[in-house]
Design a protein around this motif. Structure first.
Motif, PDB file in Angstrom:
ATOM      1  N   MET A   1       0.841  -1.185   0.000  1.00 28.93           N
ATOM      2  CA  MET A   1       0.000   0.000   0.000  1.00 28.93           C
ATOM      3  C   MET A   1       0.882   1.243   0.000  1.00 28.93           C
ATOM      4  O   MET A   1       1.882   1.298   0.711  1.00 28.93           O
ATOM      5  CB  MET A   1      -0.905  -0.012   1.230  1.00 28.93           C
ATOM      6  CG  MET A   1      -1.906   1.115   1.297  1.00 28.93           C
ATOM      7  SD  MET A   1      -2.994   0.929   2.705  1.00 28.93           S
ATOM      8  CE  MET A   1      -3.698  -0.674   2.365  1.00 28.93           C
ATOM      9  N   GLN A   2       0.510   2.214  -0.807  1.00 27.21           N
ATOM     10  CA  GLN A   2       1.309   3.432  -0.918  1.00 27.21           C
ATOM     11  C   GLN A   2       0.419   4.659  -0.713  1.00 27.21           C
ATOM     12  O   GLN A   2      -0.719   4.698  -1.206  1.00 27.21           O
ATOM     13  CB  GLN A   2       1.971   3.525  -2.292  1.00 27.21           C
ATOM     14  CG  GLN A   2       2.974   2.436  -2.590  1.00 27.21           C
ATOM     15  CD  GLN A   2       3.618   2.612  -3.945  1.00 27.21           C
ATOM     16  OE1 GLN A   2       3.048   3.244  -4.834  1.00 27.21           O
ATOM     17  NE2 GLN A   2       4.817   2.085  -4.110  1.00 27.21           N
ATOM     18  N   LEU A   3       0.966   5.641  -0.005  1.00 26.45           N
ATOM     19  CA  LEU A   3       0.318   6.936   0.118  1.00 26.45           C
ATOM     20  C   LEU A   3       1.148   7.922  -0.696  1.00 26.45           C
ATOM     21  O   LEU A   3       2.336   8.114  -0.416  1.00 26.45           O
ATOM     22  CB  LEU A   3       0.236   7.382   1.579  1.00 26.45           C
ATOM     23  CG  LEU A   3      -0.503   8.701   1.809  1.00 26.45           C
ATOM     24  CD1 LEU A   3      -2.002   8.538   1.541  1.00 26.45           C
ATOM     25  CD2 LEU A   3      -0.295   9.213   3.240  1.00 26.45           C
ATOM     26  N   ILE A   4       0.506   8.528  -1.685  1.00 25.83           N
ATOM     27  CA  ILE A   4       1.212   9.410  -2.617  1.00 25.83           C
ATOM     28  C   ILE A   4       0.893  10.856  -2.279  1.00 25.83           C
ATOM     29  O   ILE A   4      -0.283  11.235  -2.153  1.00 25.83           O
ATOM     30  CB  ILE A   4       0.802   9.126  -4.077  1.00 25.83           C
ATOM     31  CG1 ILE A   4       0.762   7.621  -4.355  1.00 25.83           C
ATOM     32  CG2 ILE A   4       1.730   9.847  -5.030  1.00 25.83           C
ATOM     33  CD1 ILE A   4       2.072   6.912  -4.212  1.00 25.83           C
ATOM     34  N   GLY A   5       1.935  11.667  -2.170  1.00 26.33           N
ATOM     35  CA  GLY A   5       1.751  13.089  -1.900  1.00 26.33           C
ATOM     36  C   GLY A   5       2.793  13.587  -0.920  1.00 26.33           C
ATOM     37  O   GLY A   5       3.403  12.804  -0.179  1.00 26.33           O
ATOM     38  N   MET A   6       2.991  14.874  -0.899  1.00 25.47           N
ATOM     39  CA  MET A   6       4.007  15.473  -0.043  1.00 25.47           C
ATOM     40  C   MET A   6       3.427  15.869   1.302  1.00 25.47           C
ATOM     41  O   MET A   6       2.291  16.340   1.392  1.00 25.47           O
ATOM     42  CB  MET A   6       4.630  16.688  -0.735  1.00 25.47           C
ATOM     43  CG  MET A   6       5.381  16.339  -2.002  1.00 25.47           C
ATOM     44  SD  MET A   6       6.232  17.771  -2.708  1.00 25.47           S
ATOM     45  CE  MET A   6       7.413  18.137  -1.405  1.00 25.47           C
TER      46      MET A   6
ATOM     47  N   LEU B   1       5.616  12.638  -3.725  1.00 25.08           N
ATOM     48  CA  LEU B   1       5.544  13.198  -5.073  1.00 25.08           C
ATOM     49  C   LEU B   1       4.727  14.484  -5.047  1.00 25.08           C
ATOM     50  O   LEU B   1       3.673  14.547  -4.416  1.00 25.08           O
ATOM     51  CB  LEU B   1       4.894  12.199  -6.039  1.00 25.08           C
ATOM     52  CG  LEU B   1       5.613  10.874  -6.256  1.00 25.08           C
ATOM     53  CD1 LEU B   1       4.846  10.020  -7.254  1.00 25.08           C
ATOM     54  CD2 LEU B   1       7.044  11.092  -6.725  1.00 25.08           C
ATOM     55  N   SER B   2       5.221  15.479  -5.755  1.00 28.96           N
ATOM     56  CA  SER B   2       4.529  16.759  -5.866  1.00 28.96           C
ATOM     57  C   SER B   2       3.586  16.754  -7.057  1.00 28.96           C
ATOM     58  O   SER B   2       3.942  16.246  -8.126  1.00 28.96           O
ATOM     59  CB  SER B   2       5.552  17.889  -6.021  1.00 28.96           C
ATOM     60  OG  SER B   2       4.928  19.091  -6.418  1.00 28.96           O
ATOM     61  N   VAL B   3       2.409  17.341  -6.869  1.00 27.31           N
ATOM     62  CA  VAL B   3       1.464  17.446  -7.993  1.00 27.31           C
ATOM     63  C   VAL B   3       1.965  18.466  -9.014  1.00 27.31           C
ATOM     64  O   VAL B   3       1.426  18.531 -10.126  1.00 27.31           O
ATOM     65  CB  VAL B   3       0.054  17.829  -7.503  1.00 27.31           C
ATOM     66  CG1 VAL B   3      -0.524  16.756  -6.602  1.00 27.31           C
ATOM     67  CG2 VAL B   3       0.054  19.177  -6.792  1.00 27.31           C
TER      68      VAL B   3
ATOM     69  N   ASP C   1       4.053  14.398 -14.128  1.00 27.78           N
ATOM     70  CA  ASP C   1       3.951  13.249 -15.029  1.00 27.78           C
ATOM     71  C   ASP C   1       4.018  11.933 -14.265  1.00 27.78           C
ATOM     72  O   ASP C   1       3.273  10.985 -14.559  1.00 27.78           O
ATOM     73  CB  ASP C   1       5.050  13.307 -16.084  1.00 27.78           C
ATOM     74  CG  ASP C   1       4.841  14.433 -17.083  1.00 27.78           C
ATOM     75  OD1 ASP C   1       3.681  14.877 -17.232  1.00 27.78           O
ATOM     76  OD2 ASP C   1       5.827  14.878 -17.698  1.00 27.78           O
ATOM     77  N   GLU C   2       4.923  11.865 -13.281  1.00 29.12           N
ATOM     78  CA  GLU C   2       5.052  10.646 -12.483  1.00 29.12           C
ATOM     79  C   GLU C   2       3.782  10.406 -11.661  1.00 29.12           C
ATOM     80  O   GLU C   2       3.305   9.278 -11.542  1.00 29.12           O
ATOM     81  CB  GLU C   2       6.269  10.756 -11.568  1.00 29.12           C
ATOM     82  CG  GLU C   2       6.604   9.475 -10.841  1.00 29.12           C
ATOM     83  CD  GLU C   2       7.878   9.594 -10.012  1.00 29.12           C
ATOM     84  OE1 GLU C   2       8.205   8.625  -9.309  1.00 29.12           O
ATOM     85  OE2 GLU C   2       8.518  10.660 -10.049  1.00 29.12           O
TER      86      GLU C   2
ATOM     87  N   ASN D   1      -2.031   8.173 -10.790  1.00 33.69           N
ATOM     88  CA  ASN D   1      -3.422   8.601 -10.685  1.00 33.69           C
ATOM     89  C   ASN D   1      -3.660   9.709 -11.702  1.00 33.69           C
ATOM     90  O   ASN D   1      -3.151  10.817 -11.531  1.00 33.69           O
ATOM     91  CB  ASN D   1      -3.719   9.105  -9.271  1.00 33.69           C
ATOM     92  CG  ASN D   1      -5.153   9.572  -9.103  1.00 33.69           C
ATOM     93  OD1 ASN D   1      -5.960   9.532 -10.037  1.00 33.69           O
ATOM     94  ND2 ASN D   1      -5.489  10.038  -7.907  1.00 33.69           N
ATOM     95  N   PRO D   2      -4.422   9.453 -12.758  1.00 29.95           N
ATOM     96  CA  PRO D   2      -4.671  10.469 -13.783  1.00 29.95           C
ATOM     97  C   PRO D   2      -5.319  11.744 -13.233  1.00 29.95           C
ATOM     98  O   PRO D   2      -5.232  12.793 -13.869  1.00 29.95           O
ATOM     99  CB  PRO D   2      -5.616   9.759 -14.762  1.00 29.95           C
ATOM    100  CG  PRO D   2      -5.353   8.303 -14.564  1.00 29.95           C
ATOM    101  CD  PRO D   2      -5.042   8.157 -13.109  1.00 29.95           C
TER     102      PRO D   2
END
Length: 202
Positions: free
Chosen positions: A1-6, A31-33, A38-39, A44-45
């Motif tokens: 499980m991953q939580l994406i975001g700064m 990861l920064s929006v 792109d990453e 997540n589109p």
């Protein structure tokens, strides 16, 4: 499980701290929006932080949705009271904390605009809303110790403490500990907890 975001986002941080307090293992991907658009989009589109990527590959977005799900799993103590009256109080405090976080974000975005295009009236309005949220929180926090619902840490404490720390990083000149001593003390108490200290704002 991953939580994406700064973790400089109060919404990402409240979700991350909640997952940790609930004992739910996850990998945090910072990861920064903006810088990592792109990453992030490849994951997540919608490019919305926070995004929780489940073990099945499914995506869950919005911190409140992630936190609601976290209440149903994990082996840590629940962060939401079962008593209807206490739950209502918690939800009211959480709502105010989310407004404070949202208005601070709006101040950031307005500050990124070219100075000639900034709307002083809009900034004043947002700052007034921010102050109103913290004024209501300071009033409602009076007499409650050590936490906003008494003896037990709740989601209200997580959300309000994270919002306060975020605003202090962005506009310490506008919202000061001298104006809101109860909230400042709450934040200091929360930031001393291991779950908060392990996930500092970036």
């Amino acid at each position: 499980m991953q939580l994406i975001g700064m973790l400089d986002s109060p919404f990402v941080r409240r979700a991350a701290i909640t997952l940790r307090l609930r004992g739910i293992p996850f990998e945090h991907r910072s990861l920064s929006v903006f810088r990592n658009y792109d990453e992030f989009k490849a994951i997540n589109p919608l490019v919305k932080a926070p995004t929780l990527v489940g073990d099945d590959g499914g995506l869950l977005v919005d911190s409140s949705m992630i936190i609601d799900w976290a209440e149903t799993v994990g082996d840590g103590p629940s962060l939401m009271p079962a008593d209807p009256a206490e739950r209502l109080r918690a939800l009211r405090l959480i709502g105010l904390g989310l407004v404070a976080a949202e208005k601070t974000v709006q101040i950031i975005y307005e500050g990124k605009r070219d100075e000639a295009r900034r709307d002083a009236n809009w900034v004043h309005r947002v700052e007034s809303q921010l102050m109103a949220a913290y004024t209501a929180l300071e009033r409602d926090a009076q007499g409650w110790t050590p936490w906003l619902l008494g003896d037990v840490l709740s989601q209200a404490d997580v959300t309000v403490a994270v919002a306060w720390r975020f605003t202090q990083l962005i506009r310490p000149d506008l919202v000061t500990p001298e104006q809101f001593p109860t909230l400042a003390a709450l934040s200091e108490r929360a930031e001393g907890l291991q779950a908060f200290a392990a996930l500092p704002p970036e």
